[in-house]
Scaffold this motif. Structure first.
Motif, PDB file in Angstrom:
ATOM      1  N   TYR A  51      44.641  35.915  32.673  1.00  0.00           N
ATOM      2  CA  TYR A  51      44.546  35.318  34.012  1.00  0.00           C
ATOM      3  C   TYR A  51      45.743  35.738  34.869  1.00  0.00           C
ATOM      4  O   TYR A  51      45.617  35.983  36.064  1.00  0.00           O
ATOM      5  N   ARG A  72      43.737  41.176  38.006  1.00  0.00           N
ATOM      6  CA  ARG A  72      43.407  40.390  39.191  1.00  0.00           C
ATOM      7  C   ARG A  72      43.184  41.302  40.392  1.00  0.00           C
ATOM      8  O   ARG A  72      42.244  41.111  41.169  1.00  0.00           O
ATOM      9  N   SER A  73      44.053  42.306  40.499  1.00  0.00           N
ATOM     10  CA  SER A  73      43.930  43.236  41.626  1.00  0.00           C
ATOM     11  C   SER A  73      42.604  43.993  41.581  1.00  0.00           C
ATOM     12  O   SER A  73      41.931  44.167  42.600  1.00  0.00           O
ATOM     13  N   HIS A 106      39.896  41.605  42.711  1.00  0.00           N
ATOM     14  CA  HIS A 106      39.981  41.325  44.146  1.00  0.00           C
ATOM     15  C   HIS A 106      39.511  42.515  44.971  1.00  0.00           C
ATOM     16  O   HIS A 106      38.777  42.353  45.936  1.00  0.00           O
ATOM     17  N   LYS A 107      39.965  43.690  44.569  1.00  0.00           N
ATOM     18  CA  LYS A 107      39.600  44.899  45.305  1.00  0.00           C
ATOM     19  C   LYS A 107      38.093  45.020  45.381  1.00  0.00           C
ATOM     20  O   LYS A 107      37.511  45.291  46.424  1.00  0.00           O
ATOM     21  N   LEU A 156      36.386  41.799  47.359  1.00  0.00           N
ATOM     22  CA  LEU A 156      36.699  41.803  48.791  1.00  0.00           C
ATOM     23  C   LEU A 156      36.017  42.976  49.508  1.00  0.00           C
ATOM     24  O   LEU A 156      35.664  42.867  50.671  1.00  0.00           O
ATOM     25  N   SER A 157      35.854  44.071  48.800  1.00  0.00           N
ATOM     26  CA  SER A 157      35.201  45.231  49.418  1.00  0.00           C
ATOM     27  C   SER A 157      33.681  45.114  49.411  1.00  0.00           C
ATOM     28  O   SER A 157      32.987  45.973  49.930  1.00  0.00           O
ATOM     29  N   LYS A 166      38.420  35.800  49.352  1.00  0.00           N
ATOM     30  CA  LYS A 166      39.495  35.672  48.363  1.00  0.00           C
ATOM     31  C   LYS A 166      39.131  34.621  47.307  1.00  0.00           C
ATOM     32  O   LYS A 166      39.403  34.779  46.115  1.00  0.00           O
ATOM     33  N   ALA A 177      38.436  34.427  37.078  1.00  0.00           N
ATOM     34  CA  ALA A 177      38.409  33.413  36.005  1.00  0.00           C
ATOM     35  C   ALA A 177      37.124  33.523  35.187  1.00  0.00           C
ATOM     36  O   ALA A 177      37.136  33.459  33.953  1.00  0.00           O
TER      37      ALA A 177
END
Lengths: 234, 192
Positions: free
Chosen positions: B25, B31-32, B35-36, B39-40, B45, B53
């Motif tokens: 976690y 995490r990146s 997110h990448k 988000l794309s 977020k 998770a």
């Protein structure tokens, strides 16, 4: 170990080879065990779900601990900032008078399109190409298929093109093996700023925050400056 | 990230499993990556945090299957799970809100997310909801392979024997509840 403990251990692979063999022999010889195995098959989905609950509870604990830690940090930073501000306030007031404070005007807020234009990196063709990969042609220049896609994406990152930014992102995301590591970083950068062309500044901010979390990203400094500017003008 | 090492650690003990969960976690790269991607692809977020998770939860669950192994890196595996979970989410959102401007996506094919379907889950929870809290708590700990002694400590029972009896009683109670739920038995035959 009762029957259900044995069965659960058998199903999850926790028995040794010898124990597994003994269990399998017992299943064919012990009718009570056979009945317990049949009942366990009905119970099994519940056992899986209960185990999942336990995993989720632990994950929630980890998330809550992280949230508590990040709430505490800004409070400490705010106190430090307030102290700093008081110390420099006197000096700043004097300087402001000297500079003729009332003649300074705050800069006009820049539009998303202007910001995009300021931070957009035009395609220059410069990269250290990787070896291998399929080849394509663009006019008379031979480039890899990945590079050709990259160039087309750049063409679409034009405010006049419609639906330029969305299609540009689709193309950029399709590039699995870009020409170089620089291209890889450029793709991440351009996906982030493309949302400005659609007026989605919040998404650009989110993606840039993710970008700057990578200390090896070649756009780290530029993204950090841009993030600051975006947040200040928000 | 050596996947087998993580799998072994998850299987070793509850404490070791919890350490793995925390490590994964807090891993910035994982995490990146998540997110990448989210988000794309029309996500927020908050969506990305949730998916991060959920991908770890899915991995941990899979570790308890004796036949589970990963042929790629753990990083790639978790990204694959994230991707499939997100595509499923988008598909569901598009179905619930057909006018939303979400991209068309194909059905995800990863079997990980098909472990327990939504419909089956609802029936299971309906039955589990009739168990008392103590029974539920004992069974949650037992289902995670915690030893009787550890459960006794965790729940302030006087001895492992007391826990064993409680567990036996609770499983018997659960079977009674299942027997009182004909739709579940019928659904089992159709394999939800």
């Amino acid at each position: 170990m009762d029957y259900y403990d044995q069965i659960a251990a058998y199903k999850s692979g926790r028995l040794s080879d010898a124990e597994r063999g003994a269990f399998e022999r017992a299943m064919s010889a012990d009718p009570d065990l056979t009945e317990a195995v049949e009942k366990y098959q009905i119970l099994e989905p519940f056992v899986d779900l209960l185990a999942e609950e336990g995993i989720r509870a632990e994950m929630q604990k980890i998330i809550d601990e992280e949230s508590s830690a990040s709430v505490a940090k800004p409070a400490r930073n705010a106190r430090t900032r307030r102290m700093m501000l008081w110390r420099i306030a006197g000096a700043a007031a004097a300087l402001a008078l000297l500079l003729g404070y009332f003649f300074l005007k705050p800069p006009a807020a820049k539009s998303d399109q202007v910001l995009f234009a300021e931070y957009y990196d035009h395609y220059t063709g410069k990269s250290t190409p990787r070896k291998g990969g399929t080849q394509g042609t663009l006019d008379t220049v031979t480039v890899s298929a990945a590079e050709a896609t990259y160039i087309e994406a750049h063409r679409l990152l034009d405010p006049q093109q419609s639906p330029g930014p969305q299609r540009a992102r689709e193309l950029l995301q399709q590039i699995e093996n870009p020409e170089s590591d620089l291209r890889r970083d450029e793709i991440e950068w351009h996906i982030a700023i493309s949302y400005l062309l659609e007026g989605d500044r919040a998404r650009t901010i989110d993606l840039l925050e993710n970008l700057v979390a990578n200390p090896e990203q070649r756009y780290l400094d530029k993204a950090t400056r841009f993030l600051k500017e975006l947040k200040e003008s928000n | 990230m050596d996947a087998q090492d993580y799998i072994d650690r998850v299987r070793r003990s509850l404490e070791s499993r919890n350490e793995v969960m925390r490590e994964l976690y807090e891993n910035k790269q994982l995490r990146s990556n998540c997110h990448k991607y989210v988000l794309s692809n029309s996500g927020t977020k908050e969506d990305a945090d949730t998916l991060h998770a959920e991908s770890i939860i899915s991995f941990i669950q899979a570790c308890y299957r004796p036949d589970f192994n990963i042929r790629t890196t753990l990083e790639n595996y978790l990204f694959g799970v994230t991707r499939n979970l997100w595509l499923s989410t988008l598909r569901k959102r598009k179905k619930d809100n057909p006018t939303d401007n979400l991209p068309d996506i194909e059905d995800p094919q990863n079997p990980e997310i098909l472990l327990i379907s939504t419909e089956k889950r609802a029936i299971l929870y309906e039955i589990l909801g009739k168990l008392d809290d103590k029974c539920r708590e004992v069974l949650i700990l037992w289902a995670q392979n915690l030893k009787m002694k550890s459960i006794a400590t965790e729940m302030n029972y006087s001895s492992p024997e007391v826990v064993r009896k409680k567990k036996h009683f609770c499983l018997k109670r659960l079977i009674e509840l299942i027997d009182d739920h004909p739709p579940y038995r019928a659904a089992l035959k159709g394999d939800l």
